[in-house]
Design an enzyme around this catalytic site. Structure first.
Site, PDB file in Angstrom:
ATOM      1  N   LEU A  53       0.717  -1.110  -0.134  1.00  0.00           N
ATOM      2  CA  LEU A  53      -0.040   0.047   0.088  1.00  0.00           C
ATOM      3  C   LEU A  53       1.049   1.155   0.140  1.00  0.00           C
ATOM      4  O   LEU A  53       2.037   1.289   0.603  1.00  0.00           O
ATOM      5  CB  LEU A  53      -0.784   0.105   1.228  1.00  0.00           C
ATOM      6  CG  LEU A  53      -2.069  -0.948   1.357  1.00  0.00           C
ATOM      7  CD1 LEU A  53      -2.578  -0.927   2.663  1.00  0.00           C
ATOM      8  CD2 LEU A  53      -2.999  -0.947   0.270  1.00  0.00           C
ATOM      9  N   ASP A  54       0.451   2.264  -0.735  1.00  0.00           N
ATOM     10  CA  ASP A  54       1.408   3.589  -0.721  1.00  0.00           C
ATOM     11  C   ASP A  54       1.379   4.115   0.587  1.00  0.00           C
ATOM     12  O   ASP A  54       0.710   3.790   1.551  1.00  0.00           O
ATOM     13  CB  ASP A  54       0.477   4.646  -1.558  1.00  0.00           C
ATOM     14  CG  ASP A  54       0.461   4.138  -2.992  1.00  0.00           C
ATOM     15  OD1 ASP A  54       1.254   3.293  -3.432  1.00  0.00           O
ATOM     16  OD2 ASP A  54      -0.433   4.590  -3.713  1.00  0.00           O
ATOM     17  N   LYS A  55       2.246   4.718   0.730  1.00  0.00           N
ATOM     18  CA  LYS A  55       2.473   5.788   2.148  1.00  0.00           C
ATOM     19  C   LYS A  55       1.414   6.235   2.582  1.00  0.00           C
ATOM     20  O   LYS A  55       1.090   6.039   3.976  1.00  0.00           O
ATOM     21  CB  LYS A  55       3.801   6.510   1.998  1.00  0.00           C
ATOM     22  CG  LYS A  55       4.147   7.248   3.392  1.00  0.00           C
ATOM     23  CD  LYS A  55       5.408   8.649   3.029  1.00  0.00           C
ATOM     24  CE  LYS A  55       5.460   9.335   4.475  1.00  0.00           C
ATOM     25  NZ  LYS A  55       6.480  10.191   4.117  1.00  0.00           N
TER      26      LYS A  55
END
Length: 261
Positions: free
Chosen positions: A101-103
């Site tokens: 998952l993205d930051k």
């Protein structure tokens, strides 16, 4: 079970590294030195030693994690906090994240030491669906929704995204909906923010291209300001799991992820 697989799943090292350890004479089976990584062993009966220390076998592990925003999906990082910083002792058991998952994206992230499980969940041909909840600046017309569901271009080249499902939850203007929005990330709201159109909804995809949800919505004029993955396959994120917390999956939940139920 193969000896190298046993050692990898017992968190001695990666599959590649444990093969080296075995060939260099660092491993014993029932007190006998072995140098063949493919040797078949009985993980329940045989005594395996690495550098003269008995190796215990934890078996296959599966965890559900509620990822908070602000940390990256990686083992280590010199600058940012990582998802493994939340896992404590569980993070030392040879597990790895299933996808990423993205930051700034929150929600359901799975961990395991089972490579076959990861393959079944992540590869596009397996068609395991992932559903995301979003808030975005912009609006979604029927034409926009049809484009997202039928496939859209999200970058260079001529490869359409696979068919998806979109469900609009709320829509209106920022001034009316700001109290419901799950984010403070409003840096891109223009000076006339009280009339800025916003929309929330659920997007379900069966791929895992980089920044895919954000890029799909951007292709129809929506800028994502909040994103949370809420389910993988038939498994929904446990609502009782606070951000930054994790727990083991039950056998029933594992089968839900794989679409066997």
């Amino acid at each position: 079970m193969r000896l190298d697989k046993f050692l990898a799943e017992a968190a001695v090292g990666s599959r590649k590294n444990v093969r080296i350890y075995i060939k260099e004479g660092m491993v014993k089976v029932n007190k006998e030195l072995v140098t063949e990584p493919s040797m078949e062993i009985d993980e329940n009966c045989d005594v395996i030693e690495y550098l003269n220390e008995i190796v215990s076998y934890a078996g296959k592990l599966y965890y559900m994690f509620n990822k908070p925003a602000g940390c990256i999906t990686a083992k280590t990082d010199e600058i940012h906090k990582t998802v493994f910083d939340f896992l404590g002792e569980a993070g030392t058991k040879g597990i790895f994240h299933v996808g990423r998952l993205d930051k700034d994206t929150e929600g359901l992230l799975l961990f395991t030491n089972d490579g076959e499980f990861e393959h079944k969940v992540m590869y596009p041909e397996k068609h395991v669906e992932k559903t995301y909840f979003f808030w975005a600046l912009g609006s979604l017309s029927e034409e926009d929704k049809n484009q997202l569901e039928q496939g859209t271009y999200i970058g260079q080249g001529k490869i359409l995204t696979k068919p998806a499902r979109i469900e609009v939850d709320k829509f209106g203007v920022y001034e009316d909906l700001k109290h419901e929005m799950a984010t403070n990330n409003v840096n891109n709201i223009n000076s006339n923010h009280h009339t800025q159109p916003v929309v929330s909804g659920y997007l379900t995809i069966s791929e895992g291209r980089k920044h895919q949800v954000k890029r799909m919505l951007k292709s129809v004029g929506c800028y994502v300001i909040y994103l949370k993955r809420i389910s993988i396959g038939g498994l929904a994120l446990d609502k009782s799991l606070e951000k930054g917390q994790y727990r083991s999956l039950t056998e029933l939940e594992i089968q839900k992820v794989l679409g066997n139920l």
